[in-house]
Design a protein around this motif. Structure first.
Motif, PDB file in Angstrom:
ATOM      1  N   VAL A 125       1.511   2.437  -1.651  1.00 42.10           N
ATOM      2  CA  VAL A 125       0.779   1.473  -0.819  1.00 42.10           C
ATOM      3  C   VAL A 125       1.457   1.246   0.526  1.00 42.10           C
ATOM      4  O   VAL A 125       0.830   0.714   1.450  1.00 42.10           O
ATOM      5  N   TYR A 126       2.715   1.667   0.669  1.00 41.84           N
ATOM      6  CA  TYR A 126       3.427   1.469   1.936  1.00 41.84           C
ATOM      7  C   TYR A 126       3.190   2.601   2.932  1.00 41.84           C
ATOM      8  O   TYR A 126       3.574   2.487   4.097  1.00 41.84           O
ATOM      9  N   GLY A 127       2.576   3.688   2.474  1.00 33.93           N
ATOM     10  CA  GLY A 127       2.331   4.807   3.368  1.00 33.93           C
ATOM     11  C   GLY A 127       3.623   5.346   3.937  1.00 33.93           C
ATOM     12  O   GLY A 127       4.605   5.564   3.226  1.00 33.93           O
ATOM     13  N   ASN A 128       3.637   5.570   5.266  1.00 34.42           N
ATOM     14  CA  ASN A 128       4.855   5.985   5.961  1.00 34.42           C
ATOM     15  C   ASN A 128       5.484   4.765   6.624  1.00 34.42           C
ATOM     16  O   ASN A 128       5.122   4.401   7.747  1.00 34.42           O
ATOM     17  N   PRO A 129       6.410   4.103   5.949  1.00 27.47           N
ATOM     18  CA  PRO A 129       6.989   2.879   6.497  1.00 27.47           C
ATOM     19  C   PRO A 129       7.834   3.144   7.738  1.00 27.47           C
ATOM     20  O   PRO A 129       8.441   4.205   7.879  1.00 27.47           O
ATOM     21  N   GLN A 130       7.867   2.171   8.615  1.00 32.43           N
ATOM     22  CA  GLN A 130       8.643   2.287   9.845  1.00 32.43           C
ATOM     23  C   GLN A 130      10.121   2.024   9.605  1.00 32.43           C
ATOM     24  O   GLN A 130      10.984   2.533  10.313  1.00 32.43           O
ATOM     25  N   SER A 141      -0.088   0.690   4.181  1.00 28.64           N
ATOM     26  CA  SER A 141      -0.813   1.763   4.863  1.00 28.64           C
ATOM     27  C   SER A 141      -1.369   2.698   3.799  1.00 28.64           C
ATOM     28  O   SER A 141      -0.618   3.180   2.940  1.00 28.64           O
ATOM     29  N   PHE A 142      -2.654   2.970   3.857  1.00 28.92           N
ATOM     30  CA  PHE A 142      -3.319   3.700   2.773  1.00 28.92           C
ATOM     31  C   PHE A 142      -3.713   5.090   3.253  1.00 28.92           C
ATOM     32  O   PHE A 142      -4.655   5.257   4.015  1.00 28.92           O
ATOM     33  N   LEU A 143      -2.963   6.098   2.777  1.00 27.32           N
ATOM     34  CA  LEU A 143      -3.150   7.468   3.222  1.00 27.32           C
ATOM     35  C   LEU A 143      -3.918   8.307   2.212  1.00 27.32           C
ATOM     36  O   LEU A 143      -4.118   9.500   2.416  1.00 27.32           O
ATOM     37  N   ASN A 144      -4.323   7.694   1.109  1.00 24.77           N
ATOM     38  CA  ASN A 144      -5.124   8.378   0.097  1.00 24.77           C
ATOM     39  C   ASN A 144      -5.889   7.325  -0.699  1.00 24.77           C
ATOM     40  O   ASN A 144      -5.592   6.127  -0.625  1.00 24.77           O
ATOM     41  N   PHE A 145      -6.882   7.774  -1.439  1.00 23.49           N
ATOM     42  CA  PHE A 145      -7.712   6.838  -2.211  1.00 23.49           C
ATOM     43  C   PHE A 145      -6.916   6.178  -3.334  1.00 23.49           C
ATOM     44  O   PHE A 145      -7.215   5.053  -3.731  1.00 23.49           O
ATOM     45  N   TYR A 146      -5.928   6.892  -3.839  1.00 27.60           N
ATOM     46  CA  TYR A 146      -5.098   6.336  -4.918  1.00 27.60           C
ATOM     47  C   TYR A 146      -4.405   5.052  -4.473  1.00 27.60           C
ATOM     48  O   TYR A 146      -4.484   4.024  -5.146  1.00 27.60           O
ATOM     49  N   SER A 147      -3.734   5.102  -3.336  1.00 27.11           N
ATOM     50  CA  SER A 147      -3.025   3.911  -2.858  1.00 27.11           C
ATOM     51  C   SER A 147      -4.007   2.790  -2.526  1.00 27.11           C
ATOM     52  O   SER A 147      -3.725   1.609  -2.774  1.00 27.11           O
ATOM     53  N   ALA A 148      -5.174   3.154  -1.986  1.00 30.46           N
ATOM     54  CA  ALA A 148      -6.179   2.136  -1.658  1.00 30.46           C
ATOM     55  C   ALA A 148      -6.684   1.429  -2.912  1.00 30.46           C
ATOM     56  O   ALA A 148      -6.816   0.203  -2.951  1.00 30.46           O
ATOM     57  N   LYS A 150      -5.185   1.309  -5.944  1.00 33.75           N
ATOM     58  CA  LYS A 150      -4.115   0.588  -6.640  1.00 33.75           C
ATOM     59  C   LYS A 150      -3.824  -0.749  -5.950  1.00 33.75           C
ATOM     60  O   LYS A 150      -3.596  -1.766  -6.617  1.00 33.75           O
ATOM     61  N   TYR A 151      -3.851  -0.755  -4.620  1.00 39.15           N
ATOM     62  CA  TYR A 151      -3.607  -2.010  -3.923  1.00 39.15           C
ATOM     63  C   TYR A 151      -4.794  -2.968  -4.076  1.00 39.15           C
ATOM     64  O   TYR A 151      -4.610  -4.183  -4.164  1.00 39.15           O
ATOM     65  N   SER A 152      -5.989  -2.411  -4.127  1.00 41.77           N
ATOM     66  CA  SER A 152      -7.164  -3.256  -4.363  1.00 41.77           C
ATOM     67  C   SER A 152      -7.027  -3.998  -5.683  1.00 41.77           C
ATOM     68  O   SER A 152      -7.332  -5.191  -5.775  1.00 41.77           O
ATOM     69  N   ALA A 153      -6.560  -3.294  -6.704  1.00 37.91           N
ATOM     70  CA  ALA A 153      -6.352  -3.944  -8.000  1.00 37.91           C
ATOM     71  C   ALA A 153      -5.227  -4.976  -7.924  1.00 37.91           C
ATOM     72  O   ALA A 153      -5.279  -6.002  -8.605  1.00 37.91           O
ATOM     73  N   GLU A 154      -4.226  -4.707  -7.095  1.00 40.38           N
ATOM     74  CA  GLU A 154      -3.181  -5.718  -6.863  1.00 40.38           C
ATOM     75  C   GLU A 154      -3.793  -7.011  -6.323  1.00 40.38           C
ATOM     76  O   GLU A 154      -3.446  -8.117  -6.757  1.00 40.38           O
TER      77      GLU A 154
END
Length: 329
Positions: A125-130, A141-148, A150-154
């Protein structure tokens, strides 16, 4: 104090990689009475050989089935999900399992007054952190549907807590590896693939230059953190990173596996996949360490040694290797 003896526990996704290790620990170490709900999309009951449990074949998408499974349970560990690879190929299926399925779990837990709910999310869910190591409140940062998904369920989990006081805890796993993660499943993680290739004397395929880093977490540490999170009162309504706080490159892992296995395998660089879009990952675990005394015990070297021992034993048996995915490079 963890006391699960004779407690009734539901583990969704309990036939998968992380889930089966969790079930084994709950039953054999803590004496819990465990029910597993799994659709066997990537899981396999052979992961649970020798463990006493009740198995229900079905999906978290089935609301009435979820309700029946949750009824009468003291604790629910919700690990069922579509993995990162299949999610990009089937975003709708990803949505139905990872979001709608999670909603079904949370709603049933609320209805049946479950004492504690633990939801397994992902550090993706953090994508490419700074900034590294990344902390729980850092930007997402959501770079794929999986992270999107999973965070939605969060978000739903946190909303169930805020509105209904559901005693739920969210854990963001980072690249878990270890026993029962083998390459027979096409969604296997990188360490499982590396182990199998090294033991067979085949090339270890590294996507890209191999300098991308991950925070690899040994399965025992992840399981112990998952159980601990279900008991500490401060964990209710919170989210936690579960990792080691140490980043290791994929190339370093490949080299270490070859060395530990005494293999003549070579490293072969191949093209990146569509999911290879996170360059570096290292997560801060200070919050979990402070609030429920999480301590990652296994270094990457120790974890690889333990995993190799298991993999070598697996090659000596006639039972086909089985897996559920957790790790991607």
């Amino acid at each position: 104090m963890v006391n699960l003896r004779n407690k009734k526990v539901l583990v969704t996704g309990g036939a998968g990689f992380v889930g089966s290790n969790l079930v084994r620990t709950l039953v054999q170490k803590h004496g819990a009475t465990v029910t597993v709900l799994d659709d066997l999309f990537t899981g396999d009951e052979r992961n649970l050989a020798g463990v006493k449990y009740q198995f229900i074949h079905g999906s978290v998408e089935n609301k009435s089935l979820v309700n029946d499974c949750v009824k009468g349970k003291d604790f629910v560990f919700h690990l069922a999900s579509r993995n990162i690879i299949i999610s990009n190929y089937d975003p709708c299926g990803d949505l139905n399992v990872n979001v709608i399925g999670s909603y079904n779990i949370f709603e049933a837990c609320l209805e049946h007054n479950v004492k504690r709910v633990v939801y397994s999310s992902t550090s993706s869910v953090y994508g490419n952190p700074q900034i590294l190591p990344v902390q729980e409140d850092d930007p997402k940062s959501f770079l794929n549907f999986y992270s999107a998904s999973k965070y939605s369920a969060e978000v739903y989990a946190k909303t169930f807590y805020a509105v209904f006081n559901l005693p739920v805890t969210v854990l963001r796993y980072s690249n878990i590896y270890g026993d029962y993660q083998t390459p027979s499943n096409p969604y296997c993680g990188v360490i499982g693939k590396f182990m199998a290739a090294a033991l067979a004397g085949e090339p270890l395929k590294v996507h890209g230059d191999g300098l991308q880093t991950r925070d690899y977490t040994y399965i025992n540490d992840a399981v112990n953190a998952t159980i601990a999170a279900a008991f500490h009162p401060k964990a209710i309504g919170e989210d936690y990173n579960i990792g080691t706080g140490v980043q290791t490159s994929v190339l370093e892992v490949a080299q270490a596996v070859i060395k530990l296995a005494g293999s003549r395998s070579v490293i072969q660089h191949v093209e990146n996949r569509d999911i290879d879009n996170i360059r570096n990952r290292c997560i801060c675990v200070a919050k979990a360490m402070e609030q429920f005394q999480y301590r990652p015990v296994f270094s990457i070297e120790e974890g690889l040694k333990a995993t190799l021992q298991w993999a070598m034993q697996l090659t000596k048996t006639s039972t086909p290797p089985v897996l559920s995915n957790s790790l991607t490079a």
